[in-house]
Motif scaffolding. Sequence first.
Motif, PDB file in Angstrom:
ATOM      1  N   CYS A  87       0.818  -1.215   0.000  1.00  0.00           N
ATOM      2  CA  CYS A  87       0.000   0.000   0.000  1.00  0.00           C
ATOM      3  C   CYS A  87       0.847   1.258   0.000  1.00  0.00           C
ATOM      4  N   CYS A  88       2.001   1.206   0.636  1.00  0.00           N
ATOM      5  CA  CYS A  88       2.851   2.397   0.745  1.00  0.00           C
ATOM      6  C   CYS A  88       3.784   2.570  -0.453  1.00  0.00           C
ATOM      7  N   PHE A  89       4.420   1.500  -0.896  1.00  0.00           N
ATOM      8  CA  PHE A  89       5.476   1.627  -1.884  1.00  0.00           C
ATOM      9  C   PHE A  89       5.060   1.343  -3.316  1.00  0.00           C
ATOM     10  N   LEU A  90       3.982   0.641  -3.526  1.00  0.00           N
ATOM     11  CA  LEU A  90       3.543   0.354  -4.885  1.00  0.00           C
ATOM     12  C   LEU A  90       3.206   1.633  -5.658  1.00  0.00           C
ATOM     13  N   PRO A  91       2.493   2.596  -5.081  1.00  0.00           N
ATOM     14  CA  PRO A  91       2.247   3.836  -5.829  1.00  0.00           C
ATOM     15  C   PRO A  91       3.534   4.576  -6.187  1.00  0.00           C
ATOM     16  N   ILE A  92       4.518   4.534  -5.303  1.00  0.00           N
ATOM     17  CA  ILE A  92       5.786   5.205  -5.584  1.00  0.00           C
ATOM     18  C   ILE A  92       6.485   4.527  -6.755  1.00  0.00           C
ATOM     19  N   LEU A  93       6.483   3.209  -6.773  1.00  0.00           N
ATOM     20  CA  LEU A  93       7.109   2.474  -7.874  1.00  0.00           C
ATOM     21  C   LEU A  93       6.399   2.742  -9.199  1.00  0.00           C
ATOM     22  N   LEU A  94       5.088   2.831  -9.154  1.00  0.00           N
ATOM     23  CA  LEU A  94       4.328   3.121 -10.370  1.00  0.00           C
ATOM     24  C   LEU A  94       4.644   4.517 -10.901  1.00  0.00           C
ATOM     25  N   VAL A  95       4.783   5.479 -10.020  1.00  0.00           N
ATOM     26  CA  VAL A  95       5.124   6.846 -10.434  1.00  0.00           C
ATOM     27  C   VAL A  95       6.519   6.879 -11.054  1.00  0.00           C
ATOM     28  N   LEU A  96       7.471   6.192 -10.453  1.00  0.00           N
ATOM     29  CA  LEU A  96       8.826   6.151 -10.996  1.00  0.00           C
ATOM     30  C   LEU A  96       8.861   5.475 -12.366  1.00  0.00           C
ATOM     31  N   TYR A  97       8.101   4.409 -12.523  1.00  0.00           N
ATOM     32  CA  TYR A  97       8.040   3.724 -13.816  1.00  0.00           C
ATOM     33  C   TYR A  97       7.445   4.649 -14.886  1.00  0.00           C
ATOM     34  N   GLU A  98       6.392   5.328 -14.558  1.00  0.00           N
ATOM     35  CA  GLU A  98       5.740   6.227 -15.517  1.00  0.00           C
ATOM     36  C   GLU A  98       6.678   7.364 -15.912  1.00  0.00           C
ATOM     37  N   ARG A  99       7.408   7.890 -14.950  1.00  0.00           N
ATOM     38  CA  ARG A  99       8.338   8.976 -15.239  1.00  0.00           C
ATOM     39  C   ARG A  99       9.451   8.499 -16.172  1.00  0.00           C
ATOM     40  N   SER A 100       9.950   7.296 -15.958  1.00  0.00           N
ATOM     41  CA  SER A 100      10.979   6.730 -16.820  1.00  0.00           C
ATOM     42  C   SER A 100      10.455   6.572 -18.246  1.00  0.00           C
ATOM     43  N   ARG A 101       9.231   6.112 -18.369  1.00  0.00           N
ATOM     44  CA  ARG A 101       8.628   5.941 -19.688  1.00  0.00           C
ATOM     45  C   ARG A 101       8.461   7.287 -20.387  1.00  0.00           C
ATOM     46  N   GLN A 102       8.061   8.312 -19.636  1.00  0.00           N
ATOM     47  CA  GLN A 102       7.895   9.643 -20.212  1.00  0.00           C
ATOM     48  C   GLN A 102       9.228  10.221 -20.678  1.00  0.00           C
ATOM     49  N   GLN A 103      10.298   9.974 -19.940  1.00  0.00           N
ATOM     50  CA  GLN A 103      11.615  10.469 -20.335  1.00  0.00           C
ATOM     51  C   GLN A 103      12.076   9.815 -21.629  1.00  0.00           C
ATOM     52  N   LYS A 104      11.832   8.523 -21.782  1.00  0.00           N
ATOM     53  CA  LYS A 104      12.213   7.845 -23.013  1.00  0.00           C
ATOM     54  C   LYS A 104      11.417   8.381 -24.197  1.00  0.00           C
ATOM     55  N   THR A 105      10.145   8.646 -23.990  1.00  0.00           N
ATOM     56  CA  THR A 105       9.308   9.212 -25.046  1.00  0.00           C
ATOM     57  C   THR A 105       9.810  10.602 -25.434  1.00  0.00           C
ATOM     58  N   PHE A 106      10.166  11.408 -24.446  1.00  0.00           N
ATOM     59  CA  PHE A 106      10.688  12.744 -24.694  1.00  0.00           C
ATOM     60  C   PHE A 106      11.969  12.681 -25.517  1.00  0.00           C
ATOM     61  N   LEU A 107      12.873  11.779 -25.136  1.00  0.00           N
ATOM     62  CA  LEU A 107      14.128  11.649 -25.872  1.00  0.00           C
ATOM     63  C   LEU A 107      13.901  11.186 -27.306  1.00  0.00           C
ATOM     64  N   ALA A 108      12.983  10.286 -27.509  1.00  0.00           N
ATOM     65  CA  ALA A 108      12.687   9.808 -28.864  1.00  0.00           C
ATOM     66  C   ALA A 108      12.143  10.947 -29.727  1.00  0.00           C
ATOM     67  N   ARG A 109      11.289  11.773 -29.170  1.00  0.00           N
ATOM     68  CA  ARG A 109      10.758  12.923 -29.927  1.00  0.00           C
ATOM     69  C   ARG A 109      11.853  13.933 -30.228  1.00  0.00           C
ATOM     70  N   ARG A 110      12.734  14.134 -29.274  1.00  0.00           N
ATOM     71  CA  ARG A 110      13.827  15.085 -29.462  1.00  0.00           C
ATOM     72  C   ARG A 110      14.771  14.610 -30.561  1.00  0.00           C
ATOM     73  N   ILE A 111      15.043  13.320 -30.592  1.00  0.00           N
ATOM     74  CA  ILE A 111      15.906  12.767 -31.628  1.00  0.00           C
ATOM     75  C   ILE A 111      15.255  12.900 -32.998  1.00  0.00           C
ATOM     76  N   ALA A 112      13.960  12.645 -33.070  1.00  0.00           N
ATOM     77  CA  ALA A 112      13.243  12.778 -34.344  1.00  0.00           C
ATOM     78  C   ALA A 112      13.270  14.223 -34.832  1.00  0.00           C
ATOM     79  N   ALA A 113      13.140  15.180 -33.923  1.00  0.00           N
ATOM     80  CA  ALA A 113      13.185  16.591 -34.308  1.00  0.00           C
ATOM     81  C   ALA A 113      14.574  16.973 -34.817  1.00  0.00           C
ATOM     82  N   LYS A 114      15.620  16.471 -34.177  1.00  0.00           N
ATOM     83  CA  LYS A 114      16.983  16.754 -34.630  1.00  0.00           C
ATOM     84  C   LYS A 114      17.229  16.166 -36.010  1.00  0.00           C
TER      85      LYS A 114
END
Length: 112
Positions: A8-35
């Motif tokens: 109950c305490c740590f699962l939401p934190i892990l989910l937030v960290l996973y989502e943030r990692s996924r968003q960073q990869k998406t951001f980098l992929a878009r940045r590379i495509a723009a370059k």
Amino acid sequence: MDTALWLCCFLPILLVLYERSRQQKTFLARRIAAKRKKGANPMTDLVKNYIGRECLIYTMNSQLAGVIKEVDGSWITVDNGKDLEAVNLDYVIRIREYPRNKNGKKKAIVGD
């Protein structure tokens, strides 16, 4: 009971960290495509200095070691002793020559 409390305490934190990692990869992929749309990759000219040298090549997800054989457009060909690998320069973060000690022997590489 302790396991339920932990979940109950740590699962939401892990989910937030996973989502943030996924968003960073998406951001980098878009940045590379723009370059890529803007024009040539400046890394191409820099990599040409390393042709024929044994190098460590760091990408977004991994690293590989080998001799850089050729640079063609936005791709490099690396011979790691077993086989040839092609690496897209859009995903290369860092390239450095394999470090050696004063006797010319290869130094051990610890996670960089």
